[in-house]
Design an enzyme around this catalytic site. Structure first.
Site, PDB file in Angstrom:
ATOM      1  N   ILE A  11      14.621  34.769  36.049  1.00  0.00           N
ATOM      2  CA  ILE A  11      15.538  35.192  37.112  1.00  0.00           C
ATOM      3  C   ILE A  11      15.035  34.795  38.509  1.00  0.00           C
ATOM      4  O   ILE A  11      15.836  34.581  39.423  1.00  0.00           O
ATOM      5  CB  ILE A  11      15.819  36.711  37.018  1.00  0.00           C
ATOM      6  CG1 ILE A  11      17.118  37.042  37.744  1.00  0.00           C
ATOM      7  CG2 ILE A  11      14.656  37.543  37.528  1.00  0.00           C
ATOM      8  CD1 ILE A  11      17.718  38.365  37.379  1.00  0.00           C
ATOM      9  N   ASP A  60      10.147  42.920  37.626  1.00  0.00           N
ATOM     10  CA  ASP A  60       9.704  43.471  38.905  1.00  0.00           C
ATOM     11  C   ASP A  60       8.453  42.746  39.409  1.00  0.00           C
ATOM     12  O   ASP A  60       8.393  42.291  40.569  1.00  0.00           O
ATOM     13  CB  ASP A  60       9.419  44.971  38.668  1.00  0.00           C
ATOM     14  CG  ASP A  60       9.363  45.789  39.936  1.00  0.00           C
ATOM     15  OD1 ASP A  60       9.717  45.255  41.003  1.00  0.00           O
ATOM     16  OD2 ASP A  60       8.976  46.967  39.852  1.00  0.00           O
TER      17      ASP A  60
HETATM   18  N1  AR6 Z   1      13.357  36.744  34.275  1.00  0.00           N
HETATM   19  C1  AR6 Z   1      14.296  37.314  33.484  1.00  0.00           C
HETATM   20  N2  AR6 Z   1      14.038  38.305  32.612  1.00  0.00           N
HETATM   21  C2  AR6 Z   1      12.770  38.747  32.521  1.00  0.00           C
HETATM   22  C3  AR6 Z   1      11.712  38.222  33.314  1.00  0.00           C
HETATM   23  C4  AR6 Z   1      12.044  37.178  34.228  1.00  0.00           C
HETATM   24  N3  AR6 Z   1      11.128  36.606  35.015  1.00  0.00           N
HETATM   25  N4  AR6 Z   1      10.560  38.891  32.992  1.00  0.00           N
HETATM   26  C5  AR6 Z   1      10.875  39.795  32.029  1.00  0.00           C
HETATM   27  N5  AR6 Z   1      12.206  39.702  31.730  1.00  0.00           N
HETATM   28  P1  AR6 Z   1      11.328  44.854  32.203  1.00  0.00           P
HETATM   29  P2  AR6 Z   1      12.656  47.508  32.241  1.00  0.00           P
HETATM   30  C6  AR6 Z   1      13.024  40.493  30.774  1.00  0.00           C
HETATM   31  O1  AR6 Z   1      10.176  45.411  31.457  1.00  0.00           O
HETATM   32  O2  AR6 Z   1      12.667  47.568  30.764  1.00  0.00           O
HETATM   33  C7  AR6 Z   1       8.493  47.271  35.350  1.00  0.00           C
HETATM   34  O3  AR6 Z   1       7.126  47.526  35.288  1.00  0.00           O
HETATM   35  C8  AR6 Z   1      12.303  41.240  29.675  1.00  0.00           C
HETATM   36  O4  AR6 Z   1      12.045  40.378  28.580  1.00  0.00           O
HETATM   37  O5  AR6 Z   1      11.075  43.917  33.321  1.00  0.00           O
HETATM   38  O6  AR6 Z   1      13.883  47.898  32.999  1.00  0.00           O
HETATM   39  C9  AR6 Z   1       9.193  48.112  36.424  1.00  0.00           C
HETATM   40  O7  AR6 Z   1       8.378  48.307  37.564  1.00  0.00           O
HETATM   41  C10 AR6 Z   1      13.324  42.318  29.334  1.00  0.00           C
HETATM   42  O8  AR6 Z   1      14.317  41.822  28.440  1.00  0.00           O
HETATM   43  O9  AR6 Z   1      12.257  46.051  32.832  1.00  0.00           O
HETATM   44  C11 AR6 Z   1       9.472  49.389  35.711  1.00  0.00           C
HETATM   45  O10 AR6 Z   1       8.348  50.245  35.708  1.00  0.00           O
HETATM   46  C12 AR6 Z   1      14.025  42.595  30.661  1.00  0.00           C
HETATM   47  O11 AR6 Z   1      13.666  41.504  31.524  1.00  0.00           O
HETATM   48  C13 AR6 Z   1       9.763  48.956  34.299  1.00  0.00           C
HETATM   49  O12 AR6 Z   1       9.082  47.713  34.131  1.00  0.00           O
HETATM   50  C14 AR6 Z   1      13.646  43.905  31.320  1.00  0.00           C
HETATM   51  O13 AR6 Z   1      12.270  44.173  31.121  1.00  0.00           O
HETATM   52  C15 AR6 Z   1      11.245  48.704  34.073  1.00  0.00           C
HETATM   53  O14 AR6 Z   1      11.449  48.428  32.708  1.00  0.00           O
END
Ligand code: AR6
Length: 174
Positions: A11, A34
């Protein structure tokens, strides 16, 4: 009507007006999307997040709400931070997850964004099952009536996530 597109990718590389961050209530960074956004976007994003914490979000951003900052060095103009719910088998938090998408779209519309990119909110660290998260995400975005947002792009990090979203979109369109 907002056009929905699905891609696999990162993203932080999207050339859209606004990208959505799956943040936590602290707004001060974390892992997953994030972490990637803050790493690639640079310190300006965190500075604005800190300012939000010392003004209207002293107790943090509640789950289901959304707020915008600069996108710093990212190709987008804005990052819209939203906080997904942690998945719970004991309690139905679907409405909070739907609210993340609705509120992010509302903020984007207020800013005048025309294109935006979403991650699969709550499906990583917050453990929401992909198929269900995909259905909630897509049905919510399809139901929203936007003034400026013409494209909502879901940027799925791996093939499993892409397949789940494609399947959910197919179900919704049939
Ligand atoms: N681009 C697109 N998607 C991604 C990327 C990226 N660069 N990196 C990971 N994903 P998550 P949550 C996907 O854990 O579950 C953080 O520590 C990943 O594979 O990022 O809402 C925050 O600070 C998954 O499918 O978010 C919060 O504490 C999706 O993005 C917590 O994680 C969401 O995974 C939020 O958890």
């Amino acid at each position: 009507m907002t056009n929905i597109t699905l891609i696999t990718g990162d993203i932080t590389e999207q050339k859209v007006d606004a990208i959505v961050n799956a943040a936590n209530s602290s707004l001060l960074g974390g892992g997953g999307v994030d972490g990637a956004i803050h790493r690639r976007g640079g310190p300006e994003i965190l500075e604005e997040c800190r300012a939000l914490r010392s003004s209207q979000y002293g107790d943090g951003l509640p789950a289901g709400q959304a707020v915008a900052t600069t996108a710093g060095r990212l190709p987008a103009r804005w990052v819209i931070h939203t906080v997904g719910p942690v998945f719970s088998a004991a309690e139905d938090r679907s409405e909070t997850l739907a609210s993340c998408y609705r509120e992010a779209l509302r903020v984007a519309d207020e800013l005048g964004a025309r294109t935006m990119a979403f991650p699969a909110i709550s499906t990583g660290v917050y453990r929401w099952p992909l198929a269900d998260a995909a259905y909630i995400a897509l049905s919510t975005v399809r139901a929203a009536r936007m003034k400026t947002v013409g494209e909502a792009r879901f940027v799925l990090f791996d093939q499993d996530a892409y397949d789940a979203f494609e399947e959910a979109l197919h179900t919704l369109e049939s």
